[in-house]
Enzyme design. Structure first.
Site, PDB file in Angstrom:
ATOM      1  N   ARG A  34      31.436  31.878  36.374  1.00  0.00           N
ATOM      2  CA  ARG A  34      32.267  32.145  37.380  1.00  0.00           C
ATOM      3  C   ARG A  34      32.210  33.629  37.776  1.00  0.00           C
ATOM      4  O   ARG A  34      31.693  34.467  37.046  1.00  0.00           O
ATOM      5  CB  ARG A  34      33.755  31.615  37.260  1.00  0.00           C
ATOM      6  N   GLY A  35      32.598  33.944  39.021  1.00  0.00           N
ATOM      7  CA  GLY A  35      32.546  35.417  39.312  1.00  0.00           C
ATOM      8  C   GLY A  35      31.560  35.338  40.444  1.00  0.00           C
ATOM      9  O   GLY A  35      30.432  35.035  39.956  1.00  0.00           O
ATOM     10  N   ALA A  36      31.886  35.770  41.734  1.00  0.00           N
ATOM     11  CA  ALA A  36      30.574  35.643  42.752  1.00  0.00           C
ATOM     12  C   ALA A  36      29.245  36.302  42.208  1.00  0.00           C
ATOM     13  O   ALA A  36      28.245  35.716  42.318  1.00  0.00           O
ATOM     14  CB  ALA A  36      31.005  36.332  44.081  1.00  0.00           C
ATOM     15  N   ARG A  77      28.897  25.738  44.318  1.00  0.00           N
ATOM     16  CA  ARG A  77      30.146  26.446  44.860  1.00  0.00           C
ATOM     17  C   ARG A  77      29.811  26.797  46.332  1.00  0.00           C
ATOM     18  O   ARG A  77      29.402  28.283  46.563  1.00  0.00           O
ATOM     19  CB  ARG A  77      30.415  27.807  44.080  1.00  0.00           C
ATOM     20  N   GLN A 183      42.838  33.407  36.071  1.00  0.00           N
ATOM     21  CA  GLN A 183      41.765  34.127  35.671  1.00  0.00           C
ATOM     22  C   GLN A 183      42.014  35.623  34.945  1.00  0.00           C
ATOM     23  O   GLN A 183      41.558  36.324  34.192  1.00  0.00           O
ATOM     24  CB  GLN A 183      40.756  34.372  36.770  1.00  0.00           C
ATOM     25  N   ASP A 224      35.489  38.592  47.881  1.00  0.00           N
ATOM     26  CA  ASP A 224      34.282  37.866  48.391  1.00  0.00           C
ATOM     27  C   ASP A 224      33.538  38.689  49.636  1.00  0.00           C
ATOM     28  O   ASP A 224      32.576  38.749  49.730  1.00  0.00           O
ATOM     29  CB  ASP A 224      34.412  36.492  48.503  1.00  0.00           C
TER      30      ASP A 224
END
Length: 230
Positions: A34-36, A77, A183, A224
């Site tokens: 995860r994490g852009a 996603r 998170q 984001d």
């Protein structure tokens, strides 16, 4: 491809070896990764892995499979900006490269590595730009996770904190728990603790009270998207 399964943190540090694009699809979909920024890198690497066995294929079947795998990875996603950006870049490079499957595969492998290296360098640069915001003794509030676990480098919002710590500055970081996935309390606190940076996990609702008590000098968070006017 070896990943840290972030679902297991902070109780366990579990690594997984992924050999196929389908395994990467599952890893992204289930938040193992995860994490852009990291999702974009992982998808690019997954695309390369998924096409490894087609290196001997003619150009058209290779590109057809590439497009199909990119669509599968992109659907994991849909709101992750870096995911679509990285896949579009990989697909564009592949279609612009002349030659059969082997030649195109070598080119996209290099492109995936470049995406990772660019992110690592950007993280470092973010840290250098933000370092001036963190004097010795600074009390920082952060939310969610924008550190090394979410990127290909030392993180985005956490990068200045890491560089300030490396420079010998004494900091204290208040980490919002970041409900509902936590998170902050699961990942950011784990990162900072392992780096030797003092931190305190707080309830999300406590942030306002902490600011009112003048216990926060600045807030560092990831995003984001950034509006043109900042």
């Amino acid at each position: 491809m070896r990943i840290v399964d972030q679902r297991a943190l902070p109780e366990d540090h579990v690594t997984r070896d992924l050999d196929t694009a389908e395994q990467m699809v599952e890893a992204i979909r289930t938040l193992q990764v995860r994490g852009a920024p990291l999702i974009g890198i992982a998808a690019a690497m997954g695309l390369v892995a998924g096409l490894r066995e087609l290196r001997a294929a003619p150009r058209e079947p290779f590109l057809t499979r590439l497009d199909a795998l990119a669509a599968q990875l992109g659907a994991t996603r849909p709101t992750a900006v870096n995911l679509r950006w990285a896949l579009d870049r990989m697909v564009s490079v592949a279609h612009a490269t002349s030659g059969d499957g082997g030649v195109v595969w070598e080119r996209i492998q290099a492109e995936a590595a470049a995406i990772w290296e660019e992110d690592r360098a950007m993280c470092r640069r973010i840290g250098e730009c933000g370092l001036a915001l963190l004097p010795d003794g600074a009390k920082v509030l952060t939310h969610c996770n924008a550190g090394a676990l979410a990127t290909g480098g030392i993180g985005t919002a956490l990068a200045p904190i890491y560089l300030a710590h490396d420079a010998g500055r004494q900091l204290h970081v208040f980490v919002g728990e970041s409900r509902p996935v936590l998170q902050g309390s699961r990942l950011t606190a784990w990162e900072l603790t392992h780096a030797g940076i003092p931190c305190t996990v707080i309830a999300d609702a406590a942030a306002g009270a902490l600011m009112r008590a003048a216990q926060v000098d600045l807030v560092l968070v990831g995003a984001d998207r950034i509006a043109r006017n900042g």
